[in-house]
Write a protein that holds these residues in place. Structure first.
Motif, PDB file in Angstrom:
ATOM      1  N   UNK A 262       0.874  -1.173   0.000  1.00  0.00           N
ATOM      2  CA  UNK A 262       0.000   0.000   0.000  1.00  0.00           C
ATOM      3  C   UNK A 262       0.906   1.216   0.000  1.00  0.00           C
ATOM      4  N   UNK A 263       0.591   2.173  -0.849  1.00  0.00           N
ATOM      5  CA  UNK A 263       1.471   3.346  -0.989  1.00  0.00           C
ATOM      6  C   UNK A 263       0.688   4.563  -1.443  1.00  0.00           C
ATOM      7  N   UNK A 264       1.231   5.714  -1.044  1.00  0.00           N
ATOM      8  CA  UNK A 264       0.564   6.999  -1.282  1.00  0.00           C
ATOM      9  C   UNK A 264       1.605   7.957  -1.842  1.00  0.00           C
ATOM     10  N   UNK A 265       1.235   8.705  -2.871  1.00  0.00           N
ATOM     11  CA  UNK A 265       2.200   9.615  -3.495  1.00  0.00           C
ATOM     12  C   UNK A 265       1.840  11.070  -3.278  1.00  0.00           C
ATOM     13  N   UNK A 266       2.868  11.906  -3.185  1.00  0.00           N
ATOM     14  CA  UNK A 266       2.677  13.347  -3.277  1.00  0.00           C
ATOM     15  C   UNK A 266       2.143  13.641  -4.686  1.00  0.00           C
ATOM     16  N   UNK A 267       1.596  14.839  -4.903  1.00  0.00           N
ATOM     17  CA  UNK A 267       1.014  15.142  -6.219  1.00  0.00           C
ATOM     18  C   UNK A 267       1.958  14.808  -7.375  1.00  0.00           C
ATOM     19  N   UNK A 268       1.442  14.074  -8.339  1.00  0.00           N
ATOM     20  CA  UNK A 268       2.276  13.643  -9.465  1.00  0.00           C
ATOM     21  C   UNK A 268       1.401  13.180 -10.628  1.00  0.00           C
TER      22      UNK A 268
ATOM     23  N   UNK B  39      -2.615  12.339  -5.822  1.00  0.00           N
ATOM     24  CA  UNK B  39      -2.131  13.103  -4.681  1.00  0.00           C
ATOM     25  C   UNK B  39      -2.354  12.250  -3.432  1.00  0.00           C
ATOM     26  N   UNK B  40      -2.202  12.868  -2.262  1.00  0.00           N
ATOM     27  CA  UNK B  40      -2.244  12.068  -1.038  1.00  0.00           C
ATOM     28  C   UNK B  40      -3.642  11.598  -0.653  1.00  0.00           C
ATOM     29  N   UNK B  41      -4.633  11.959  -1.448  1.00  0.00           N
ATOM     30  CA  UNK B  41      -5.977  11.442  -1.212  1.00  0.00           C
ATOM     31  C   UNK B  41      -6.254  10.171  -2.000  1.00  0.00           C
ATOM     32  N   UNK B  42      -5.214   9.682  -2.680  1.00  0.00           N
ATOM     33  CA  UNK B  42      -5.346   8.459  -3.479  1.00  0.00           C
ATOM     34  C   UNK B  42      -4.514   7.347  -2.853  1.00  0.00           C
ATOM     35  N   UNK B  43      -5.141   6.194  -2.638  1.00  0.00           N
ATOM     36  CA  UNK B  43      -4.417   5.034  -2.104  1.00  0.00           C
ATOM     37  C   UNK B  43      -4.073   4.087  -3.252  1.00  0.00           C
ATOM     38  N   UNK B  44      -2.781   3.790  -3.403  1.00  0.00           N
ATOM     39  CA  UNK B  44      -2.352   2.797  -4.392  1.00  0.00           C
ATOM     40  C   UNK B  44      -2.198   1.451  -3.707  1.00  0.00           C
ATOM     41  N   UNK B  45      -2.701   0.400  -4.375  1.00  0.00           N
ATOM     42  CA  UNK B  45      -2.480  -0.951  -3.849  1.00  0.00           C
ATOM     43  C   UNK B  45      -1.821  -1.780  -4.950  1.00  0.00           C
TER      44      UNK B  45
ATOM     45  N   UNK C  29     -14.827  10.345 -16.137  1.00  0.00           N
ATOM     46  CA  UNK C  29     -15.226  11.205 -15.026  1.00  0.00           C
ATOM     47  C   UNK C  29     -15.073  10.395 -13.743  1.00  0.00           C
ATOM     48  N   UNK C  30     -14.641  11.052 -12.707  1.00  0.00           N
ATOM     49  CA  UNK C  30     -14.256  10.357 -11.479  1.00  0.00           C
ATOM     50  C   UNK C  30     -15.026  10.905 -10.281  1.00  0.00           C
ATOM     51  N   UNK C  31     -15.010  10.131  -9.210  1.00  0.00           N
ATOM     52  CA  UNK C  31     -15.615  10.600  -7.963  1.00  0.00           C
ATOM     53  C   UNK C  31     -14.774  10.082  -6.804  1.00  0.00           C
ATOM     54  N   UNK C  32     -14.840  10.755  -5.670  1.00  0.00           N
ATOM     55  CA  UNK C  32     -14.107  10.318  -4.487  1.00  0.00           C
ATOM     56  C   UNK C  32     -14.967   9.383  -3.631  1.00  0.00           C
ATOM     57  N   UNK C  33     -14.330   8.344  -3.104  1.00  0.00           N
ATOM     58  CA  UNK C  33     -15.024   7.361  -2.269  1.00  0.00           C
ATOM     59  C   UNK C  33     -15.656   8.029  -1.042  1.00  0.00           C
ATOM     60  N   UNK C  34     -14.962   9.007  -0.479  1.00  0.00           N
ATOM     61  CA  UNK C  34     -15.436   9.643   0.763  1.00  0.00           C
ATOM     62  C   UNK C  34     -16.851  10.211   0.610  1.00  0.00           C
ATOM     63  N   UNK C  35     -17.196  10.621  -0.614  1.00  0.00           N
ATOM     64  CA  UNK C  35     -18.525  11.197  -0.835  1.00  0.00           C
ATOM     65  C   UNK C  35     -19.631  10.146  -0.871  1.00  0.00           C
ATOM     66  N   UNK C  36     -19.258   8.873  -0.806  1.00  0.00           N
ATOM     67  CA  UNK C  36     -20.253   7.804  -0.889  1.00  0.00           C
ATOM     68  C   UNK C  36     -20.266   6.927   0.366  1.00  0.00           C
TER      69      UNK C  36
ATOM     70  N   UNK D 127      -8.243  16.292  -7.608  1.00  0.00           N
ATOM     71  CA  UNK D 127      -7.681  16.069  -8.941  1.00  0.00           C
ATOM     72  C   UNK D 127      -7.702  17.307  -9.813  1.00  0.00           C
ATOM     73  N   UNK D 128      -8.630  18.189  -9.559  1.00  0.00           N
ATOM     74  CA  UNK D 128      -8.698  19.391 -10.394  1.00  0.00           C
ATOM     75  C   UNK D 128      -7.467  20.261 -10.232  1.00  0.00           C
ATOM     76  N   UNK D 129      -6.907  20.255  -9.018  1.00  0.00           N
ATOM     77  CA  UNK D 129      -5.761  21.115  -8.730  1.00  0.00           C
ATOM     78  C   UNK D 129      -4.620  20.845  -9.700  1.00  0.00           C
ATOM     79  N   UNK D 130      -4.360  19.589  -9.947  1.00  0.00           N
ATOM     80  CA  UNK D 130      -3.251  19.234 -10.817  1.00  0.00           C
ATOM     81  C   UNK D 130      -3.652  19.325 -12.283  1.00  0.00           C
ATOM     82  N   UNK D 131      -4.854  18.912 -12.539  1.00  0.00           N
ATOM     83  CA  UNK D 131      -5.300  18.864 -13.937  1.00  0.00           C
ATOM     84  C   UNK D 131      -5.279  20.247 -14.584  1.00  0.00           C
ATOM     85  N   UNK D 132      -5.612  21.253 -13.810  1.00  0.00           N
ATOM     86  CA  UNK D 132      -5.650  22.598 -14.385  1.00  0.00           C
ATOM     87  C   UNK D 132      -4.265  23.103 -14.763  1.00  0.00           C
TER      88      UNK D 132
END
Lengths: 79, 315
Positions: free
Chosen positions: B33-39, B77-83, B179-186, B154-159
Protein backbone atom coordinates in the motif's frame (compact mmCIF):
# COMPACT_ATOMS: atom_id res chain seq x y z
CA UNK A 1 17.07 -24.06 -38.60
CA UNK A 2 14.56 -21.23 -38.79
CA UNK A 3 11.90 -20.96 -36.10
CA UNK A 4 8.73 -18.90 -36.38
CA UNK A 5 7.83 -16.76 -33.39
CA UNK A 6 4.07 -16.56 -32.85
CA UNK A 7 1.83 -14.22 -30.94
CA UNK A 8 1.33 -15.92 -27.55
CA UNK A 9 -1.98 -16.39 -25.76
CA UNK A 10 -1.48 -14.78 -22.37
CA UNK A 11 -4.83 -15.33 -20.74
CA UNK A 12 -7.89 -17.53 -21.15
CA UNK A 13 -9.87 -14.95 -23.10
CA UNK A 14 -7.14 -13.25 -25.11
CA UNK A 15 -7.77 -13.13 -28.87
CA UNK A 16 -5.29 -10.46 -29.90
CA UNK A 17 -2.80 -8.03 -28.43
CA UNK A 18 -0.78 -4.95 -29.34
CA UNK A 19 2.92 -5.38 -29.90
CA UNK A 20 4.05 -2.58 -27.64
CA UNK A 21 7.81 -2.67 -28.21
CA UNK A 22 10.61 -4.71 -29.67
CA UNK A 23 13.50 -5.31 -27.27
CA UNK A 24 15.69 -6.70 -30.08
CA UNK A 25 16.46 -5.54 -33.61
CA UNK A 26 16.75 -7.52 -36.84
CA UNK A 27 20.25 -9.00 -37.09
CA UNK A 28 20.76 -9.04 -33.33
CA UNK A 29 21.63 -12.17 -31.35
CA UNK A 30 18.91 -13.46 -29.06
CA UNK A 31 19.50 -15.84 -26.17
CA UNK A 32 16.82 -18.20 -24.94
CA UNK A 33 15.11 -16.52 -21.97
CA UNK A 34 15.88 -12.96 -23.07
CA UNK A 35 12.94 -10.61 -23.50
CA UNK A 36 12.22 -10.43 -27.23
CA UNK A 37 9.20 -8.11 -27.29
CA UNK A 38 6.44 -6.72 -25.11
CA UNK A 39 2.71 -7.00 -25.60
CA UNK A 40 0.11 -4.65 -24.20
CA UNK A 41 -3.51 -5.67 -24.06
CA UNK A 42 -6.21 -4.34 -21.70
CA UNK A 43 -3.56 -2.38 -19.75
CA UNK A 44 -1.48 -5.52 -19.17
CA UNK A 45 2.15 -5.28 -20.25
CA UNK A 46 3.69 -8.72 -20.78
CA UNK A 47 7.35 -9.34 -21.38
CA UNK A 48 7.69 -12.19 -23.85
CA UNK A 49 10.89 -14.18 -23.63
CA UNK A 50 12.49 -15.96 -26.54
CA UNK A 51 12.15 -19.73 -26.47
CA UNK A 52 15.06 -20.04 -28.92
CA UNK A 53 18.64 -18.88 -29.21
CA UNK A 54 19.81 -17.49 -32.54
CA UNK A 55 19.73 -14.42 -34.74
CA UNK A 56 16.55 -12.40 -35.15
CA UNK A 57 16.23 -12.71 -38.92
CA UNK A 58 12.95 -11.01 -39.74
CA UNK A 59 10.13 -9.16 -38.02
CA UNK A 60 6.70 -8.82 -39.60
CA UNK A 61 5.09 -6.28 -37.29
CA UNK A 62 6.14 -3.03 -35.73
CA UNK A 63 5.43 -1.46 -32.37
CA UNK A 64 1.82 -0.37 -32.14
CA UNK A 65 0.40 -3.13 -34.38
CA UNK A 66 -2.49 -5.26 -33.14
CA UNK A 67 -1.83 -8.96 -33.77
CA UNK A 68 -4.04 -12.05 -33.48
CA UNK A 69 -3.01 -14.92 -31.20
CA UNK A 70 -0.84 -17.46 -33.10
CA UNK A 71 0.03 -15.09 -35.98
CA UNK A 72 3.70 -15.23 -36.94
CA UNK A 73 5.52 -12.18 -35.63
CA UNK A 74 9.15 -12.92 -36.38
CA UNK A 75 11.71 -15.51 -37.48
CA UNK A 76 14.78 -16.59 -35.52
CA UNK A 77 17.61 -18.37 -37.31
CA UNK A 78 18.93 -20.92 -34.82
CA UNK A 79 21.91 -22.20 -36.90
CA UNK B 1 0.46 -13.00 1.75
CA UNK B 2 3.12 -10.61 2.99
CA UNK B 3 2.48 -6.90 3.45
CA UNK B 4 4.90 -4.08 2.65
CA UNK B 5 3.95 -0.64 3.92
CA UNK B 6 5.79 2.08 2.02
CA UNK B 7 5.95 5.20 4.13
CA UNK B 8 7.70 7.13 1.37
CA UNK B 9 5.50 9.45 -0.72
CA UNK B 10 7.80 9.70 -3.72
CA UNK B 11 6.21 8.03 -6.73
CA UNK B 12 9.48 7.04 -8.39
CA UNK B 13 10.79 5.47 -5.19
CA UNK B 14 7.54 3.57 -4.76
CA UNK B 15 7.64 2.29 -8.35
CA UNK B 16 11.16 1.05 -7.66
CA UNK B 17 9.93 -0.76 -4.51
CA UNK B 18 7.27 -2.49 -6.59
CA UNK B 19 9.68 -3.55 -9.31
CA UNK B 20 12.27 -4.74 -6.80
CA UNK B 21 9.79 -6.98 -5.01
CA UNK B 22 8.28 -8.16 -8.32
CA UNK B 23 11.66 -9.13 -9.77
CA UNK B 24 13.46 -10.42 -6.69
CA UNK B 25 11.07 -11.78 -4.09
CA UNK B 26 9.47 -14.83 -5.71
CA UNK B 27 8.76 -16.94 -2.63
CA UNK B 28 5.45 -15.41 -1.56
CA UNK B 29 2.48 -13.25 -2.52
CA UNK B 30 2.79 -9.57 -1.67
CA UNK B 31 0.52 -6.65 -0.92
CA UNK B 32 1.90 -3.12 -1.03
CA UNK B 33 0.00 0.00 0.00
CA UNK B 34 1.47 3.35 -0.99
CA UNK B 35 0.56 7.00 -1.28
CA UNK B 36 2.20 9.61 -3.50
CA UNK B 37 2.68 13.35 -3.28
CA UNK B 38 1.01 15.14 -6.22
CA UNK B 39 2.28 13.64 -9.46
CA UNK B 40 1.42 12.47 -12.95
CA UNK B 41 1.92 8.79 -13.79
CA UNK B 42 1.89 7.59 -17.39
CA UNK B 43 1.55 4.04 -18.75
CA UNK B 44 4.66 2.18 -19.89
CA UNK B 45 4.07 2.53 -23.62
CA UNK B 46 2.64 6.02 -23.72
CA UNK B 47 4.04 9.07 -25.44
CA UNK B 48 4.50 11.51 -22.56
CA UNK B 49 4.64 14.48 -24.95
CA UNK B 50 1.19 13.59 -26.24
CA UNK B 51 -0.33 12.91 -22.83
CA UNK B 52 0.78 15.94 -20.87
CA UNK B 53 2.06 19.41 -21.63
CA UNK B 54 5.75 18.77 -21.04
CA UNK B 55 6.67 22.44 -21.21
CA UNK B 56 4.25 23.29 -18.40
CA UNK B 57 5.29 20.24 -16.40
CA UNK B 58 8.96 21.13 -16.61
CA UNK B 59 8.42 24.83 -15.92
CA UNK B 60 6.24 24.10 -12.89
CA UNK B 61 8.40 21.27 -11.57
CA UNK B 62 5.53 18.74 -11.52
CA UNK B 63 6.70 15.24 -10.62
CA UNK B 64 6.18 12.79 -13.47
CA UNK B 65 6.71 9.05 -13.57
CA UNK B 66 6.46 6.20 -16.08
CA UNK B 67 5.18 2.99 -14.56
CA UNK B 68 5.88 -0.56 -15.76
CA UNK B 69 2.27 -1.49 -16.41
CA UNK B 70 0.00 -0.58 -19.32
CA UNK B 71 -2.84 1.84 -19.75
CA UNK B 72 -3.23 5.58 -19.53
CA UNK B 73 -2.22 8.63 -17.56
CA UNK B 74 -3.36 9.22 -13.99
CA UNK B 75 -3.07 12.20 -11.68
CA UNK B 76 -2.43 11.43 -8.03
CA UNK B 77 -2.13 13.10 -4.68
CA UNK B 78 -2.24 12.07 -1.04
CA UNK B 79 -5.98 11.44 -1.21
CA UNK B 80 -5.35 8.46 -3.48
CA UNK B 81 -4.42 5.03 -2.10
CA UNK B 82 -2.35 2.80 -4.39
CA UNK B 83 -2.48 -0.95 -3.85
CA UNK B 84 -0.22 -3.52 -5.48
CA UNK B 85 -0.73 -7.29 -5.48
CA UNK B 86 2.08 -9.57 -6.67
CA UNK B 87 1.53 -13.27 -7.17
CA UNK B 88 2.28 -16.24 -9.46
CA UNK B 89 1.09 -16.26 -13.06
CA UNK B 90 0.12 -19.16 -15.28
CA UNK B 91 -1.32 -18.30 -18.74
CA UNK B 92 -3.48 -21.44 -18.75
CA UNK B 93 -5.67 -20.35 -15.87
CA UNK B 94 -5.09 -16.61 -15.68
CA UNK B 95 -8.40 -14.78 -15.42
CA UNK B 96 -6.95 -11.32 -15.92
CA UNK B 97 -8.42 -8.74 -13.57
CA UNK B 98 -11.23 -10.51 -11.76
CA UNK B 99 -9.18 -12.31 -9.12
CA UNK B 100 -7.70 -8.95 -8.03
CA UNK B 101 -10.72 -6.68 -8.44
CA UNK B 102 -13.37 -8.90 -6.86
CA UNK B 103 -11.90 -8.75 -3.30
CA UNK B 104 -11.55 -4.96 -3.51
CA UNK B 105 -15.14 -4.53 -4.75
CA UNK B 106 -16.34 -6.82 -1.97
CA UNK B 107 -14.58 -4.72 0.69
CA UNK B 108 -16.05 -1.50 -0.75
CA UNK B 109 -19.54 -3.05 -0.84
CA UNK B 110 -19.18 -4.12 2.80
CA UNK B 111 -18.44 -0.48 3.61
CA UNK B 112 -21.77 0.43 2.02
CA UNK B 113 -20.27 1.76 -1.20
CA UNK B 114 -22.18 0.66 -4.33
CA UNK B 115 -18.98 -0.02 -6.25
CA UNK B 116 -19.05 -2.21 -9.36
CA UNK B 117 -16.62 -3.46 -11.92
CA UNK B 118 -16.73 -1.41 -15.12
CA UNK B 119 -15.17 -2.17 -18.49
CA UNK B 120 -12.32 -4.63 -18.03
CA UNK B 121 -10.27 -3.10 -15.29
CA UNK B 122 -12.04 -0.17 -13.62
CA UNK B 123 -14.12 0.10 -10.47
CA UNK B 124 -16.91 2.67 -10.60
CA UNK B 125 -19.82 4.04 -8.62
CA UNK B 126 -22.56 4.54 -11.20
CA UNK B 127 -20.83 6.07 -14.21
CA UNK B 128 -17.97 7.59 -12.20
CA UNK B 129 -14.63 5.88 -11.80
CA UNK B 130 -13.05 5.40 -8.37
CA UNK B 131 -10.29 2.95 -9.29
CA UNK B 132 -8.11 2.35 -12.36
CA UNK B 133 -6.07 -0.83 -12.60
CA UNK B 134 -3.23 -2.20 -14.71
CA UNK B 135 -0.83 -5.14 -14.75
CA UNK B 136 2.66 -6.22 -15.63
CA UNK B 137 3.59 -9.85 -16.41
CA UNK B 138 7.14 -11.14 -16.29
CA UNK B 139 8.18 -14.79 -16.37
CA UNK B 140 5.80 -16.61 -14.01
CA UNK B 141 4.78 -13.60 -11.92
CA UNK B 142 2.08 -10.98 -12.27
CA UNK B 143 1.95 -7.54 -10.69
CA UNK B 144 -1.48 -5.97 -10.41
CA UNK B 145 -1.83 -2.43 -9.18
CA UNK B 146 -4.64 0.06 -8.87
CA UNK B 147 -5.65 3.43 -7.56
CA UNK B 148 -8.41 4.09 -5.03
CA UNK B 149 -9.63 7.68 -5.07
CA UNK B 150 -10.54 8.40 -1.47
CA UNK B 151 -10.44 12.21 -1.20
CA UNK B 152 -8.17 13.34 -4.00
CA UNK B 153 -8.08 16.90 -5.29
CA UNK B 154 -7.68 16.07 -8.94
CA UNK B 155 -8.70 19.39 -10.39
CA UNK B 156 -5.76 21.11 -8.73
CA UNK B 157 -3.25 19.23 -10.82
CA UNK B 158 -5.30 18.86 -13.94
CA UNK B 159 -5.65 22.60 -14.38
CA UNK B 160 -1.87 22.93 -14.52
CA UNK B 161 -1.72 20.61 -17.48
CA UNK B 162 -2.99 22.65 -20.37
CA UNK B 163 -3.28 20.56 -23.52
CA UNK B 164 -0.60 20.90 -26.15
CA UNK B 165 -1.44 23.12 -29.09
CA UNK B 166 -0.52 20.88 -32.01
CA UNK B 167 -1.13 17.51 -33.63
CA UNK B 168 0.55 14.21 -32.72
CA UNK B 169 0.84 11.06 -34.79
CA UNK B 170 2.04 7.89 -33.10
CA UNK B 171 1.10 4.31 -32.34
CA UNK B 172 1.50 4.95 -28.61
CA UNK B 173 -1.15 3.87 -26.12
CA UNK B 174 -3.69 6.68 -25.67
CA UNK B 175 -5.44 7.68 -22.46
CA UNK B 176 -9.20 7.50 -22.15
CA UNK B 177 -10.65 10.32 -20.09
CA UNK B 178 -13.11 9.22 -17.40
CA UNK B 179 -15.23 11.21 -15.03
CA UNK B 180 -14.26 10.36 -11.48
CA UNK B 181 -15.62 10.60 -7.96
CA UNK B 182 -14.11 10.32 -4.49
CA UNK B 183 -15.02 7.36 -2.27
CA UNK B 184 -15.44 9.64 0.76
CA UNK B 185 -18.52 11.20 -0.84
CA UNK B 186 -20.25 7.80 -0.89
CA UNK B 187 -19.43 6.56 2.62
CA UNK B 188 -22.10 5.78 5.17
CA UNK B 189 -19.54 6.27 7.99
CA UNK B 190 -18.69 9.96 7.72
CA UNK B 191 -16.01 9.65 10.42
CA UNK B 192 -13.79 7.37 8.35
CA UNK B 193 -10.64 9.20 7.27
CA UNK B 194 -7.91 8.21 4.82
CA UNK B 195 -5.88 6.24 7.39
CA UNK B 196 -9.03 4.46 8.57
CA UNK B 197 -9.90 3.56 4.98
CA UNK B 198 -6.39 2.20 4.43
CA UNK B 199 -6.73 0.08 7.60
CA UNK B 200 -9.99 -1.43 6.36
CA UNK B 201 -8.46 -2.30 2.97
CA UNK B 202 -5.37 -3.79 4.61
CA UNK B 203 -7.21 -5.84 7.23
CA UNK B 204 -9.75 -7.17 4.76
CA UNK B 205 -7.23 -8.13 2.07
CA UNK B 206 -5.10 -9.88 4.70
CA UNK B 207 -8.12 -11.50 6.40
CA UNK B 208 -7.04 -9.75 9.62
CA UNK B 209 -3.73 -11.65 9.71
CA UNK B 210 -1.22 -9.05 8.67
CA UNK B 211 2.24 -10.45 8.00
CA UNK B 212 4.24 -7.25 7.59
CA UNK B 213 7.70 -7.43 6.04
CA UNK B 214 10.25 -4.73 6.70
CA UNK B 215 12.66 -4.19 3.84
CA UNK B 216 16.27 -4.58 4.93
CA UNK B 217 18.91 -1.88 4.55
CA UNK B 218 20.40 -3.93 1.70
CA UNK B 219 17.00 -4.08 -0.03
CA UNK B 220 16.53 -0.34 0.33
CA UNK B 221 19.98 0.30 -1.10
CA UNK B 222 19.09 -1.73 -4.20
CA UNK B 223 15.71 0.01 -4.50
CA UNK B 224 17.45 3.39 -4.34
CA UNK B 225 19.86 2.25 -7.05
CA UNK B 226 16.94 1.17 -9.28
CA UNK B 227 15.14 4.46 -8.68
CA UNK B 228 18.28 6.35 -9.69
CA UNK B 229 19.31 4.22 -12.67
CA UNK B 230 15.83 3.91 -14.17
CA UNK B 231 12.80 5.67 -12.75
CA UNK B 232 14.07 9.24 -12.41
CA UNK B 233 16.07 9.24 -15.64
CA UNK B 234 15.14 11.33 -18.65
CA UNK B 235 15.62 8.29 -20.88
CA UNK B 236 12.91 6.39 -19.02
CA UNK B 237 10.35 9.13 -18.34
CA UNK B 238 10.66 10.95 -21.69
CA UNK B 239 12.93 8.89 -23.94
CA UNK B 240 10.96 5.65 -23.64
CA UNK B 241 8.07 7.26 -25.54
CA UNK B 242 7.34 5.51 -28.86
CA UNK B 243 8.42 7.36 -32.02
CA UNK B 244 6.05 10.18 -32.89
CA UNK B 245 5.43 13.05 -35.30
CA UNK B 246 4.47 16.48 -33.99
CA UNK B 247 2.94 19.11 -36.27
CA UNK B 248 1.97 22.61 -35.37
CA UNK B 249 1.29 26.01 -36.89
CA UNK B 250 2.65 28.67 -34.62
CA UNK B 251 3.89 32.21 -34.15
CA UNK B 252 7.19 33.52 -32.89
CA UNK B 253 7.11 37.26 -32.34
CA UNK B 254 5.82 38.47 -35.72
CA UNK B 255 6.83 35.37 -37.65
CA UNK B 256 4.46 32.62 -38.65
CA UNK B 257 5.74 29.11 -39.11
CA UNK B 258 4.75 25.50 -39.71
CA UNK B 259 6.65 22.93 -37.72
CA UNK B 260 7.06 19.21 -38.39
CA UNK B 261 9.14 17.11 -35.96
CA UNK B 262 10.00 13.43 -35.92
CA UNK B 263 11.02 12.40 -32.41
CA UNK B 264 12.62 9.01 -31.78
CA UNK B 265 13.60 7.86 -28.28
CA UNK B 266 12.86 11.41 -27.14
CA UNK B 267 15.36 12.97 -29.56
CA UNK B 268 14.61 15.15 -32.58
CA UNK B 269 15.47 12.94 -35.53
CA UNK B 270 14.08 15.20 -38.20
CA UNK B 271 12.68 18.71 -38.26
CA UNK B 272 11.08 20.65 -41.08
CA UNK B 273 10.14 24.29 -40.85
CA UNK B 274 8.19 26.43 -43.22
CA UNK B 275 8.40 30.16 -42.72
CA UNK B 276 8.85 33.16 -44.97
CA UNK B 277 10.75 35.21 -42.44
CA UNK B 278 12.55 32.82 -40.07
CA UNK B 279 15.99 31.29 -40.82
CA UNK B 280 14.57 27.81 -41.35
CA UNK B 281 17.78 25.98 -42.29
CA UNK B 282 19.59 27.34 -39.28
CA UNK B 283 16.78 26.26 -36.95
CA UNK B 284 16.56 22.80 -38.51
CA UNK B 285 20.26 22.13 -38.18
CA UNK B 286 20.31 23.45 -34.60
CA UNK B 287 17.48 21.16 -33.51
CA UNK B 288 18.81 17.99 -35.11
CA UNK B 289 19.76 15.28 -32.62
CA UNK B 290 18.79 17.21 -29.49
CA UNK B 291 16.43 16.01 -26.82
CA UNK B 292 12.88 17.27 -27.28
CA UNK B 293 13.07 18.83 -23.85
CA UNK B 294 12.03 22.32 -22.83
CA UNK B 295 15.16 23.06 -20.80
CA UNK B 296 17.56 21.60 -23.37
CA UNK B 297 15.99 23.58 -26.22
CA UNK B 298 15.79 26.76 -24.15
CA UNK B 299 19.55 26.50 -23.56
CA UNK B 300 20.11 25.75 -27.23
CA UNK B 301 18.49 28.98 -28.41
CA UNK B 302 19.37 31.18 -25.46
CA UNK B 303 22.54 32.71 -26.89
CA UNK B 304 21.28 33.05 -30.45
CA UNK B 305 20.40 36.52 -31.64
CA UNK B 306 16.75 37.02 -32.59
CA UNK B 307 15.89 33.44 -31.61
CA UNK B 308 16.06 33.66 -27.82
CA UNK B 309 12.91 32.16 -26.33
CA UNK B 310 12.28 30.25 -29.56
CA UNK B 311 12.03 27.01 -27.57
CA UNK B 312 8.77 28.30 -26.08
CA UNK B 313 6.95 27.80 -29.37
CA UNK B 314 8.29 24.32 -30.11
CA UNK B 315 5.85 22.60 -27.71
Amino acid sequence: MKKNIQMPKLSEKMESGVLAAWNKEVGENVEKGEVLFEIETEKVVSEVESLESGVLEAIYFEAGDEIKVDDIIAVINCD
Amino acid sequence: MKYVNSKNNNVNYNLAVEEYIFSNMMDDDFLLLWVNDPCVVIGKHQNIFEEVNCKEIQKNGVTVARRNSGGGTVFQDKGNLNFTLITDYNPDNFSGYDEFLSPIIKILNEMGIPAEKRNVCDIAIGDKKISGNAQSIKKNRVLHHGTLLFDADLDALRTQLKPVNGEFKSKAVKSIRSSVTNIIDHLADKNLDFEGFKEVILNSLCSNEIDEVKLSAADIEKIRALEKSKYVTWNWIYGFSPTFIFKKRGDFKDHQFDLYLVVEKGKIKESKFKSITLPVEKIESLLSGHRYDYFVLTDLFSGIKDLEDFADCLF
